[in-house]
Design a protein around this motif. Sequence first.
Motif, PDB file in Angstrom:
ATOM      1  N   HIS C 145       0.822  -1.222   0.000  1.00 15.26           N
ATOM      2  CA  HIS C 145       0.000   0.000   0.000  1.00 15.26           C
ATOM      3  C   HIS C 145       0.851   1.265   0.000  1.00 15.26           C
ATOM      4  N   ALA C 146       0.137   2.377   0.183  1.00  8.84           N
ATOM      5  CA  ALA C 146       0.764   3.690  -0.033  1.00  8.84           C
ATOM      6  C   ALA C 146       1.686   4.076   1.113  1.00  8.84           C
ATOM      7  N   ILE C 147       2.771   4.740   0.738  1.00  7.23           N
ATOM      8  CA  ILE C 147       3.668   5.338   1.730  1.00  7.23           C
ATOM      9  C   ILE C 147       3.590   6.852   1.689  1.00  7.23           C
ATOM     10  N   LEU C 148       3.003   7.359   0.638  1.00  8.49           N
ATOM     11  CA  LEU C 148       2.883   8.806   0.472  1.00  8.49           C
ATOM     12  C   LEU C 148       1.420   9.132   0.206  1.00  8.49           C
ATOM     13  N   GLY C 149       1.020  10.316   0.611  1.00  8.08           N
ATOM     14  CA  GLY C 149      -0.351  10.753   0.336  1.00  8.08           C
ATOM     15  C   GLY C 149      -1.386   9.842   0.958  1.00  8.08           C
ATOM     16  N   ASN C 150      -1.011   9.218   2.052  1.00  8.57           N
ATOM     17  CA  ASN C 150      -1.881   8.171   2.612  1.00  8.57           C
ATOM     18  C   ASN C 150      -2.492   8.579   3.944  1.00  8.57           C
ATOM     19  N   ARG C 151      -2.523   9.875   4.239  1.00  8.68           N
ATOM     20  CA  ARG C 151      -3.038  10.267   5.559  1.00  8.68           C
ATOM     21  C   ARG C 151      -4.552  10.207   5.647  1.00  8.68           C
ATOM     22  N   GLY C 152      -5.207  10.299   4.511  1.00 10.19           N
ATOM     23  CA  GLY C 152      -6.663  10.176   4.519  1.00 10.19           C
ATOM     24  C   GLY C 152      -7.082   8.716   4.501  1.00 10.19           C
ATOM     25  N   ALA C 153      -8.319   8.509   4.098  1.00 10.58           N
ATOM     26  CA  ALA C 153      -8.844   7.144   4.104  1.00 10.58           C
ATOM     27  C   ALA C 153      -8.231   6.300   2.991  1.00 10.58           C
ATOM     28  N   ALA C 154      -7.797   6.939   1.922  1.00  5.25           N
ATOM     29  CA  ALA C 154      -7.294   6.163   0.774  1.00  5.25           C
ATOM     30  C   ALA C 154      -5.874   5.687   1.050  1.00  5.25           C
ATOM     31  N   LYS C 155      -5.686   4.416   1.030  1.00  5.41           N
ATOM     32  CA  LYS C 155      -4.366   3.825   1.282  1.00  5.41           C
ATOM     33  C   LYS C 155      -3.859   3.037   0.072  1.00  5.41           C
ATOM     34  N   PHE C 156      -4.707   2.901  -0.923  1.00  3.97           N
ATOM     35  CA  PHE C 156      -4.301   2.122  -2.103  1.00  3.97           C
ATOM     36  C   PHE C 156      -3.250   2.889  -2.877  1.00  3.97           C
ATOM     37  N   VAL C 157      -2.598   2.218  -3.805  1.00  5.85           N
ATOM     38  CA  VAL C 157      -1.691   2.935  -4.689  1.00  5.85           C
ATOM     39  C   VAL C 157      -2.278   2.978  -6.086  1.00  5.85           C
ATOM     40  N   ASN C 158      -1.994   4.070  -6.769  1.00  2.90           N
ATOM     41  CA  ASN C 158      -2.396   4.143  -8.166  1.00  2.90           C
ATOM     42  C   ASN C 158      -1.632   3.070  -8.928  1.00  2.90           C
ATOM     43  N   PRO C 159      -2.340   2.240  -9.687  1.00  2.43           N
ATOM     44  CA  PRO C 159      -1.681   1.084 -10.286  1.00  2.43           C
ATOM     45  C   PRO C 159      -1.057   1.342 -11.649  1.00  2.43           C
ATOM     46  N   SER C 160      -1.246   2.520 -12.192  1.00  2.00           N
ATOM     47  CA  SER C 160      -0.798   2.715 -13.573  1.00  2.00           C
ATOM     48  C   SER C 160       0.723   2.655 -13.663  1.00  2.00           C
TER      49      SER C 160
END
Lengths: 199, 744, 340
Positions: C145-160
């Motif tokens: 999962h995300a290490i950046l931009g992850n302070r909100g509810a979204a923890k996924f990573v953009n898969p592109s």
Amino acid sequence: MSEPTTDQFSRRAFFKGSGAVAAATMVSSEVAGQDVAASPNATRLIKGMTLKVNGKQYTIENVEARTTLLDVLRLRLNLTGAKPVSMDGSSGASTVLIDGRPAMASTTLAASVVGKEITTIEGLPANDAVPHAFVADDAQQCGFCTPGFVMAVRAFLNRHPEATDEQLRSGLNGNICRCGTYANIIRAAVSIVKGEQNG
Amino acid sequence: MADTKYSWPASHQAQLIGKRVDRLDGLVKSTGAAKYTYDLNLDKQLIVRALGCPFAHCRVVSVDTSEAEKVPGVVVVHLINAPKEDGPVEIQAQGTLIAAVAAETEAAAAEACAKLKVAYEELDVFVDDHDLAAAEAAKRTKAAGGGIELDEALGEPGDDDDESEWEDKMIQRLLVESKYVVEGRYGIDAITHCCLEPHGSTLQWEGNKLKVHLSTQNVSQCDDGFAAALGITADEVDVHCDYIGGGFGSKFQPNYWGIAAAEIAKKAGRPVKFMLTREQELQIAGNRPSGYIDVKLGADENGVVKVWDSHHWGTSGFNGSTVSVGTVPYVYKPKNIRRRATGVVTNNEPSVAWRAPNHPQACLLTQTAYDDLAAKMQADSFDIFLRNLENIDTPEKASVYAEEMRIAAELIQWRKYWHPHGKGHKRGSVVDGLGIGIHKWGGTANTSSCLLRIHPDGGVESYCGTQDLGTGTRTVCAMVVAETLGLPVDAVKVNIGSSTYPFSGASGGSTTVGAVSESHRRAAQDAIAQIFEKVAAKLDVPADQLEAIGGKIQAKGYGDKAMPWKQACSLIGIRPLEVTSNYQRGTASPLSNEGVAGVQMAHVAVDTDTGEVKIKRMVAVQDIGLIINRKTAESQVYGAMIMSIAAAIFEQRINDPKTGAFLNSELDAYRLPRLGDTGELVVHFHEPESERSRGVIGLGEPPAISGIAAISNAVCNATGVRVPTVPMTPKRVLDALRAAKANA
Amino acid sequence: MNNFEYAQPQTIPEAIELLATADNNAVVLAGGTDVIGLMKRFVVNPDRVVNIAEIPELQRITTDDTGNTWIGAAVHLDQVLDSRSMNAFPAIKQTIQGISSIQLQCQGTLVGELLRRPNCWYFRNGHGLLADSGRMVVHGDNRFHAILGNRGAAKFVNPSRLAPALISLGAKVRIAGPTADDERIIDLEALYRTPRSDREMENVLEPGQLVTHVMVPRDAGHLSAAYEVRHGEGPDAPLAAAAVSMSVVRGVVRGAKVVLGQVAPTPWIAAGAANAMLGLPLSEELAARAGMESTAGAMPLSQNEYKIQLAQVAVKRAILRAAGLDTGDIPSCMASAELI
Ligand code: FES
């Protein structure tokens, strides 16, 4: 945006040796005028779907829009070479050629390939080098992944007829084999390249 | 014929045995014509899909099928694990099938499954198999055996000694007295069989008879399984399997979904196809237990291990077993050992056999510690593995191991590439290293019968209730018969894959090639002896002076006294000659044997900045007695090595720590090696006459064992750091490197 | 999957009409490599599927008279790879080659790749994009999962996999709809957003909108490259990725754009990494320093701290690769022991 100039693709090499394909054009979409094709109207059920598979026209009654090409091939046409292995095409086991290009039948809607030339493994010419090379180099064990691999190798060699060992290793990663036949698949593909070079 | 002396032709006389023969069904498979269970479409068949339980531990309180029944195309909704009068059903593993739907299309069946309304009551979940303390705290452990063996030289406890205290004292003393002590924790995660053809059947009732196409590695016995569950007799069930898309030890039974398929077909009065989905295949259709170990070993100044003290644990699912205690330590067996095992009860489907049950895990858990001894001593792992051959559990194999190690070292260029652990040349962030592992296996021949029919026109057909898992069984049957009758391999029509044929045991434990070689060689020798009798009179040569070779029966060494095969067969009479011969597992025989060694070495590159591990070259050196088909035998070993790469670097079942859900049960997330991940693989059969003369020994399991340890050891040699648990994912490699740095 | 209405428009206005009249429940189909699997898993349950693959206008790669390249939404990855117009952009070619599956390259489209749904296993196993407002991820297995931009509810990573390369090159997208006349051209990075609630998607597309083209700006003589850290070859999700485009004059970095992939709910523009290089001579040390800067502000979850290092290494190696320097990694697809 001003008047566009079309980029020319070199597609000739791609089709070379793929058997069933003549000259599908990229830019003019060639869609048969059936239930689904020409009209923007949406439909849930295709009453009579005509598919061109391995050079033959089939009309299939009552195909729900959600039906995948893989289901039509396997369950309606009894062409079971392409295999259902993963939901999302991760394994490449359902690989077929659509207008000469490899695609996973499991993630292709049947409705979307009306009017296209579909080549399944059953449609490869009897003397196609790939299946024979798979036998000679024993590139199969249980064989469940094999048709998908054969089609991937066919497509890859159509595109890269002179592929090297390294190119094969870095291009044929769309298929999974659980029995572990990779070593012999590479051998088989290399032997085809060499054979073609000699001949 | 009772007085037939069964034997194999000498290597210089063999026409087919030991040669490279294309598999008979090769082209059928590679052209897509082979029909697997999944591929068989029966007239008017329904497609069945099942709903798997979303929770890892819960009670199913109720199942409401009304919405599912309304989905167009649905014919039968069938409850499998639904509450009965006696209350809710407890489910202990995610994916357990709750109910199944038979419909006109697969999509309709799947949609209806999604519309089943099930009320669940969630229960506590535990999946943390590697954390023994947590398992104990959660009361999720079960003792799984153990024991202690001490060198007699240590004497006996005195009359006043408490025996276990004394033993403990001895172990401690031996460790203190050791020149080198290694203490480590190692582990190997659970993996799934992940057969590419999922488990399942395509079946139909014909009156009271059940005809089943089953994806099975046990054709001859699954009829019993169906019969027992359905309350009929085995003669009323025919099981067929011409081709099977992978089994690896997981397809011995009809399984409860097979029984459900039969019940649904009965209800619907139509044939059904019931194959598991990919997700279900991974969740419930087979997994291999995990294993983790705390070990302390002590060695003398030469690096010979004198004492082993270990406690290992792991999970086989909710039945709470682990890697069999008797297999640890593996191959190596110091004179003093204490071992203990604890099973961890987790909310996963119970394990089933996986290629070489227990051995790959036991090998990894043992031989990583042995390699860490070499690292500690800054000694060459090769030397440490070699010296410790003085204490192995199959002492008679010590010289075979030594020879195989020597060959493997040459093939991988050990001398050229070896360096002390962690002291290799670094190019960029990449280091490379070498590792070794050694293994053993039985591989006895299973019970098998073969019916051989030779027609007066010379036609030959064989019948045997075995199956071809992809090992090339069909081809082996044909080669053995053809060799014996002096015919080309395609002259024999081989019939296998049906429970209506003579019994042959399950294909498991590397028992099949031995089994069918036994039964087919016996049948063919028995048959040819009868033909020799008839030809003898005509050629005026004693029967025992005849041989079958090159399509003729001839006097040994005299090509002029000969009769073509067809003519010889015409002497049989008007009815075909039929011979049924069998072999009973465990009977001493000149044709087959058991007990092999085996060595694997790996050369890897490790990117110390990213934790990526890549195989450069892997070598397998394997003794297997007499080789029947060299080509398919090699394929078996390649496959086993790739599976070792999978377990060492890629695959693992990942359970959500909170819910227990199997997070990576689809192939986009269940990582398996792909074609570009396997490096260069080298297979060498160790087959001096002393091995060949032992007869056929099974090959499926042994090469699937020690490659994992070899790769782990190679990574340790490269980096100087042990990545304790496999698979060695980039994360784990980086974590290990970082921990080592912190400790330094 | 549930059944749906299938439509195969011939023109963009038809497509927009079909999307706009679908009661917020339509999906666009092009290659199908992502969305069909999601439909089979009942993660995406559209009532209408609009196949744009047969719209001639979307099947082309064209170059306008300012030299910008426009890639239609039905153009496949292999066609992008083969296109001469892409020769100036190694970052794009390297990434497509890295997918290393001939099927995915030939079946998947570039725009489809940019709009692939997240690989987060909680999302794909049916727990929603945010998986209980991020709680399932925080308390669960978040190794990918995300290490950046992850302070909100979204923890996924953009898969592109292509987005970092394209963003680094200044690519834009053309969005059409929800009415036939609506057309917007926005920076590719503006296509993505971090959803704050379950009602939001991971991109800004509104119902009835369609990405028709990606525009790659004319070659400005920049160096570019991409680097992915992968766990094995093939089409599976990389662990971390970076792409860089930079102008280097006489060995000195005059401008740079560094974009990370697989680390945040959106492609992540690492401005600090670019700034760290400005005006300095390109060297391995500088590339390493840019790498360190690229993850400023990272907040690893319980199991994904290792991704910080992977992202840093990816940035360093992308820069080195762009500059034609040795990345010092393992040659991919090694076939022989001699190759090191
Ligand atoms: S041969 Fe069995 S999966 Fe490839």
